[in-house]
Design an enzyme around this catalytic site. Sequence first.
Site, mmCIF file in Angstrom:
data_model
loop_
_atom_site.group_PDB
_atom_site.id
_atom_site.type_symbol
_atom_site.label_atom_id
_atom_site.label_comp_id
_atom_site.label_asym_id
_atom_site.label_seq_id
_atom_site.Cartn_x
_atom_site.Cartn_y
_atom_site.Cartn_z
ATOM 1 C CE LYS A 125 4.641 -33.850 -27.078
ATOM 2 N NZ LYS A 125 5.489 -33.142 -26.082
ATOM 3 N NE ARG A 235 -18.427 -36.698 -22.702
ATOM 4 C CZ ARG A 235 -18.077 -37.963 -22.633
ATOM 5 N NH1 ARG A 235 -18.607 -38.719 -21.693
ATOM 6 N NH2 ARG A 235 -17.225 -38.485 -23.491
#
Length: 329
Positions: A125, A235
């Site tokens: 994909k 993060r």
Amino acid sequence: MLYSPCKLRHLQKDTDEKNTSREDDDTSAEDNTREGSFKKRKFLPKELKEKFACARPSGKQVKDFNHHITAELEKLAAAYKSKKDTWRALGYQKAISAIRNYPRPITSREEALSIRGVGGRLADKVAEIVESGKLRKVAEVCEDEEAQTLQRFMGVWGAGPTTAHGWYIQGYRTLEDLREKGNLTRHQQIGLKYYDDINSRIPREEVAEIENYVRSAAHGIKKGLIVMVCGSYRRGRATCGDVDVLVTHPDGQSHETVFQPLLNKLRETGFLTDDLVTQEDNGNQKKYLGVCKLPGEGQKYRRLDVIVVPYCEFAPAAMYFTGSAHFNR
DNA sequence: AGGCTGTACTG
DNA sequence: CAGTAC
DNA sequence: GCCT
């Protein structure tokens, strides 16, 4: 979980005030102000820095070099989740997370396959997206009315795949249908009320404002309280889905008595507008889930989590709540 | 083939 | 207990 | 979905 021997205390000396200064940049200076044993950190082999996010400088905003890929895969993940294909969705989510952290644009199936969490099917994909810019599978899976409706319904906080399907079966199709005819739980009523706001991303600058707001309130109650935003903000993401605020106190005790006063203070000022879960009690750690809004015109309603932990659990808690979820596994 | 975290709240 | 969320 |  989170067994955290108080031995960890010596590890976290730098967490006092101002965590904003820690999120900034990784150029120069920062290195020599850290623990001496890590002075040579900048000489870490390149392969190491690329393989482990934790080996990279934590400043700077994280770049997503593969946004075109993760965006397509996200669509499939959401569709599968809405159809209760939980584990497939989990697999997608893990791969998406890994790809998002990959430090450069992916250009081949082989390269995708080298990433942990990306197997043959997903590598195919990825390759298709790299080559054509999109995934035919997305049209196939996501573009039918049911999938779209289920996902719309799952945007209501407190409604998962089962509830969404139930509403669909009853013939509901729009949020308006839910408001008029659906019988919603208290959570879902709140989720519907703020549907657009809650489902929009929060710029990290606004997250910082929220952090400062909560910190001010906290310091009004007890000096020395540490207030730190975790989650995707920590993060380094440019936008966040919600705000995870971690609260503790270096004296090892004050955290016990700060939870209620803090919430009350935030309520008085109108900052907290709705409670979702007011007291999740995990051992000696407590969690609040709710909705907040910064003062002033045009501010959006935001999902806020507040977690209060004893100081000896601060370091592990910060790691845990910074995630990502897949990093924790 | 079988696991994929473990836990708390709500109704 | 099922569903949901963290 | 992926991994062991």
